[in-house]
Scaffold this motif. Structure first.
Motif, PDB file in Angstrom:
ATOM      1  N   ALA A   1       6.860  -7.397 -22.107  1.00 30.96           N
ATOM      2  CA  ALA A   1       7.485  -7.706 -23.334  1.00 30.96           C
ATOM      3  C   ALA A   1       7.345  -6.334 -24.381  1.00 30.96           C
ATOM      4  O   ALA A   1       8.433  -6.153 -25.025  1.00 30.96           O
ATOM      5  CB  ALA A   1       6.628  -8.964 -24.187  1.00 30.96           C
ATOM      6  N   LYS A   2       6.383  -5.659 -24.307  1.00 34.62           N
ATOM      7  CA  LYS A   2       6.089  -4.256 -25.062  1.00 34.62           C
ATOM      8  C   LYS A   2       7.215  -3.519 -24.760  1.00 34.62           C
ATOM      9  O   LYS A   2       7.806  -2.776 -25.649  1.00 34.62           O
ATOM     10  CB  LYS A   2       4.920  -3.714 -24.859  1.00 34.62           C
ATOM     11  CG  LYS A   2       3.766  -4.709 -25.519  1.00 34.62           C
ATOM     12  CD  LYS A   2       3.758  -4.806 -26.867  1.00 34.62           C
ATOM     13  CE  LYS A   2       2.332  -5.600 -27.291  1.00 34.62           C
ATOM     14  NZ  LYS A   2       1.072  -5.354 -26.870  1.00 34.62           N
TER      15      LYS A   2
ATOM     16  N   LYS B   1      10.064  -4.136 -23.217  1.00 34.71           N
ATOM     17  CA  LYS B   1      11.623  -4.632 -23.552  1.00 34.71           C
ATOM     18  C   LYS B   1      11.902  -4.226 -25.041  1.00 34.71           C
ATOM     19  O   LYS B   1      13.046  -4.072 -25.398  1.00 34.71           O
ATOM     20  CB  LYS B   1      11.657  -5.860 -23.195  1.00 34.71           C
ATOM     21  CG  LYS B   1      11.766  -6.327 -21.642  1.00 34.71           C
ATOM     22  CD  LYS B   1      11.935  -7.755 -21.481  1.00 34.71           C
ATOM     23  CE  LYS B   1      13.463  -8.020 -21.886  1.00 34.71           C
ATOM     24  NZ  LYS B   1      14.482  -7.639 -21.279  1.00 34.71           N
ATOM     25  N   ASP B   2      10.858  -4.215 -26.025  1.00 34.29           N
ATOM     26  CA  ASP B   2      10.892  -4.189 -27.460  1.00 34.29           C
ATOM     27  C   ASP B   2      11.102  -2.663 -27.722  1.00 34.29           C
ATOM     28  O   ASP B   2      11.376  -2.232 -28.853  1.00 34.29           O
ATOM     29  CB  ASP B   2       9.886  -4.597 -28.063  1.00 34.29           C
ATOM     30  CG  ASP B   2       9.962  -6.227 -28.211  1.00 34.29           C
ATOM     31  OD1 ASP B   2      11.067  -6.608 -27.888  1.00 34.29           O
ATOM     32  OD2 ASP B   2       8.979  -6.976 -28.272  1.00 34.29           O
TER      33      ASP B   2
ATOM     34  N   GLN C   1      12.498   0.855 -28.193  1.00 35.13           N
ATOM     35  CA  GLN C   1      13.615   1.432 -28.591  1.00 35.13           C
ATOM     36  C   GLN C   1      14.091   2.287 -27.517  1.00 35.13           C
ATOM     37  O   GLN C   1      15.516   2.694 -27.186  1.00 35.13           O
ATOM     38  CB  GLN C   1      13.803   2.046 -30.061  1.00 35.13           C
ATOM     39  CG  GLN C   1      13.361   0.927 -31.175  1.00 35.13           C
ATOM     40  CD  GLN C   1      13.688   1.610 -32.488  1.00 35.13           C
ATOM     41  OE1 GLN C   1      13.997   2.681 -32.715  1.00 35.13           O
ATOM     42  NE2 GLN C   1      13.686   0.577 -33.555  1.00 35.13           N
TER      43      GLN C   1
ATOM     44  N   SER D   1       1.116  -0.688 -27.939  1.00 37.91           N
ATOM     45  CA  SER D   1       2.021  -1.069 -28.996  1.00 37.91           C
ATOM     46  C   SER D   1       3.345  -0.534 -28.500  1.00 37.91           C
ATOM     47  O   SER D   1       3.667   0.547 -27.799  1.00 37.91           O
ATOM     48  CB  SER D   1       1.741  -0.923 -30.277  1.00 37.91           C
ATOM     49  OG  SER D   1       1.812   0.579 -30.647  1.00 37.91           O
ATOM     50  N   THR D   2       4.221  -1.255 -28.783  1.00 42.50           N
ATOM     51  CA  THR D   2       5.778  -0.736 -28.686  1.00 42.50           C
ATOM     52  C   THR D   2       5.939   0.662 -29.368  1.00 42.50           C
ATOM     53  O   THR D   2       6.405   1.546 -28.994  1.00 42.50           O
ATOM     54  CB  THR D   2       6.800  -1.891 -29.338  1.00 42.50           C
ATOM     55  OG1 THR D   2       6.522  -3.191 -28.425  1.00 42.50           O
ATOM     56  CG2 THR D   2       8.222  -1.239 -29.330  1.00 42.50           C
ATOM     57  N   ASP D   3       5.462   0.657 -30.624  1.00 43.65           N
ATOM     58  CA  ASP D   3       5.446   1.887 -31.261  1.00 43.65           C
ATOM     59  C   ASP D   3       4.924   3.014 -30.589  1.00 43.65           C
ATOM     60  O   ASP D   3       5.385   4.201 -30.523  1.00 43.65           O
ATOM     61  CB  ASP D   3       4.931   1.781 -32.674  1.00 43.65           C
ATOM     62  CG  ASP D   3       4.830   2.850 -33.562  1.00 43.65           C
ATOM     63  OD1 ASP D   3       5.918   3.553 -33.743  1.00 43.65           O
ATOM     64  OD2 ASP D   3       3.906   3.596 -33.875  1.00 43.65           O
TER      65      ASP D   3
ATOM     66  N   ASP E   1       7.128   4.141 -27.626  1.00 45.07           N
ATOM     67  CA  ASP E   1       8.265   5.134 -28.172  1.00 45.07           C
ATOM     68  C   ASP E   1       7.576   6.432 -28.759  1.00 45.07           C
ATOM     69  O   ASP E   1       8.438   7.529 -28.458  1.00 45.07           O
ATOM     70  CB  ASP E   1       9.042   4.253 -29.372  1.00 45.07           C
ATOM     71  CG  ASP E   1       9.981   3.422 -28.989  1.00 45.07           C
ATOM     72  OD1 ASP E   1      10.501   3.290 -27.911  1.00 45.07           O
ATOM     73  OD2 ASP E   1      10.037   2.218 -29.751  1.00 45.07           O
TER      74      ASP E   1
END
Length: 545
Positions: A37-38, A40-41, A43, A112-114, A117
């Motif tokens: 999930a992370k 895929k989110d 960017q 985290s997704t952040d 990225d």
């Protein structure tokens, strides 16, 4: 360095430390699903691929949206095989070419997704062929050399003065040329430090329990006031609640002009922010999306509370009699009681937040004589009831010690000195301001004279008989002073005379049976457990239990 990125998640079925680790539920989903999930989110991730030797893990991967599932050969799924050949196999099997490969271990579910990225962006900006994701692991270590232990570093220092040591967390960004060469890390990699919490690498049951704890953590923004007019009770309550919700993240907030709040928050070492206006605070909430906002600021407006609830967070207000109460998720007010309170409104002594100093103090078990009277009207003492009480007791004909505790906002100390100078020798008076512990003063007192605020509840927790005077109409509405048999309520300040005060004090001094009845009545009041009920209200649980 710029280009397309594929995230490859290696998840084999033969975990030994925690059997079936990748398919076990961590929170509301299997462990491997968090990483899917992370990624895929993120960017900067173009595709998410799962490589596994397990049909069950493959099924989980498809269910939770992996773009591709690669069957890993048995010979690449043993304990002895490092990750480099696994990543090389996965890259060769991909449906399409990617310039960069992000290896994301499923054992780092809190990343985290952040953070993903930002790590990729660090590699792009540095034009590096690889990025190693790390977390701070600076501690005093001991290494084994020649069958003996050697300290690392060799000079003992406090942690904050040590040279930093970082540990890998199992996440790497690699150019495809490294992957084809059987490597994940180049000769001059870039590094991305992630917060320690996000870098938890689950290898043991202890790691698992820690990760579960962090998943349950909520973020609470707690706004307080604290100034000469409002006193420090609001910020003290906030700090007390924060002490009791250690399992969640609490950040305090206050608006400029609340100097006493800022002073106490500085001393508490809790994180806090100061805003120039209420509007800027709302903007911060809107941009940072906390789970809960607590307003310990007295009366709120409907517009203000609606703006907070529109941000999607739970809003809990304390001692709020404003229009905002209609829009808050919960309103808690220990000082007022209603026979039929509105839904999600909680009133009365059961919801008082007792400060830690009183929870750990020793309540009175018996008060055989009254030798020490504590006088404390807190805050600004708007009616100067301190002076009125001292005048009332000036001609009491017994040996007494008067312990006068004035609030930080009290500015009429000069009115007290002429009164005290006229006292007879058998009455000793001491004036204190900004005391370290009100509980210590109450432990030593045999009787308390105070206003109809929080101090009543604190005295109740100490089983200390109390005479109360309401400073204003708002305080006069606090019913606890009128319904508790341990408190002698004299009424509102405008109508209480010095004679009323003197008579009440003399009655408490001379009537030991009445004094003991007051003490025993307070002993039966459940004040200490209010903090647990408040915690449950803040996080929307059954407050009665």
């Amino acid at each position: 360095m710029s280009g397309n990125v594929v995230a490859v998640i290696p998840a084999r079925g033969g975990s030994k430390g925690i059997p079936r680790k990748n398919v076990r539920a961590l929170g509301d989903r299997p462990l491997v699903a968090h990483t899917i999930a992370k990624s895929k989110d993120a960017q900067l991730v173009d595709s998410v691929v799962l490589t596994t030797d397990s049909r069950e893990i493959a099924q989980v991967g498809r269910k939770y949206g992996a773009d591709e599932v690669i069957e890993r050969p048995v010979e690449l799924a043993t304990d002895e095989v490092p990750l480099a050949p696994v990543m090389e196999h996965a890259y060769d099997a991909l449906d399409g070419a990617f310039e960069y490969v992000l290896c994301l271990q499923p054992t780092v579910p809190l990343l985290s997704t952040d953070a993903i990225d930002r790590g990729i962006r660090i590699g792009f900006d540095a034009h590096s062929d690889s990025v190693v994701f790390v977390r701070d692991s600076t501690h005093q270590y001991w290494a084994v050399e020649d069958d003996s232990y050697t300290p690392v570093p060799d000079e003992r220092k406090n942690r904050q003065y040590m040279d930093k040591i970082y540990e890998e967390i199992g996440v790497f960004l690699s150019h495809n040329s490294l992957i084809r060469d059987g490597r994940r890390v180049g000769d001059d990699p870039a590094f991305h430090e992630v917060p320690a919490r996000q870098g938890i690498d689950i290898d043991t049951y202890a790691d698992w329990l820690l990760a579960e704890n962090y998943l349950r953590r909520k973020r609470v923004v707690y706004r307080v006031i604290g100034n000469g007019q409002a006193g420090t009770g609001h910020v003290y309550r906030g700090i007390t609640i924060a002490d009791h919700i250690f399992e969640h993240d609490v950040e305090f907030a206050t608006v400029e002009g609340n100097d006493l709040a800022i002073e106490n928050l500085d001393e508490s070492n809790y994180d806090y922010r100061t805003f120039d206006s209420e509007d800027s605070f709302v903007e911060y909430v809107r941009s940072s999306s906390p789970d809960v906002v607590v307003n310990d600021v007295l009366d709120t407006s409907a517009e203000y509370v609606r703006a907070l609830t529109d941000c999607g967070c739970r809003v809990v207000n304390f001692e709020d009699l404003g229009d905002g109460t209609e829009h808050a998720d919960a309103v808690v007010n220990a000082l007022y009681e209603y026979s039929d309170p509105p839904k999600n409104h909680y009133f009365g002594f059961k919801y008082f937040c007792l400060r830690n100093e009183f929870r750990y103090a020793t309540p009175h078990e018996a008060i055989p004589d009254v030798e020490r009277i504590m006088i404390s009207f807190g805050g600004t003492d708007e009616n100067n009831l301190t002076a009125k009480t001292l005048r009332a007791l000036a001609d009491v004909d017994i040996d007494l010690h008067l312990d006068v505790v004035i609030g930080l906002g009290y500015a009429q100390e000069e009115t007290l000195r002429p009164i005290i100078e006229g006292y007879p020798a058998q009455i000793d008076v001491k004036i204190s301001q900004n005391v370290n512990s009100m509980a210590e003063h109450m432990e030593q007192a045999d009787l308390l004279i105070t206003s109809n605020g929080r101090t009543l509840y604190e005295a109740s927790s100490m089983n200390l008989p109390t005479i109360s005077i309401a400073q204003n109409h708002r305080e006069q509405k606090h019913p606890y002073a009128h319904v508790s048999r341990g408190i002698l309520a004299l009424g509102q300040a405008d109508y209480v005379t010095e004679g009323n005060i003197r008579t009440a004090v003399e009655d408490c001094i001379t009537d030991s049976d009445r004094r003991e009845a007051m003490r025993a009545a307070l002993e039966d009041t459940d004040i200490a457990n209010g903090i647990d009920r408040i915690k449950n209200i803040i996080f929307e649980k059954d407050h009665e239990n």
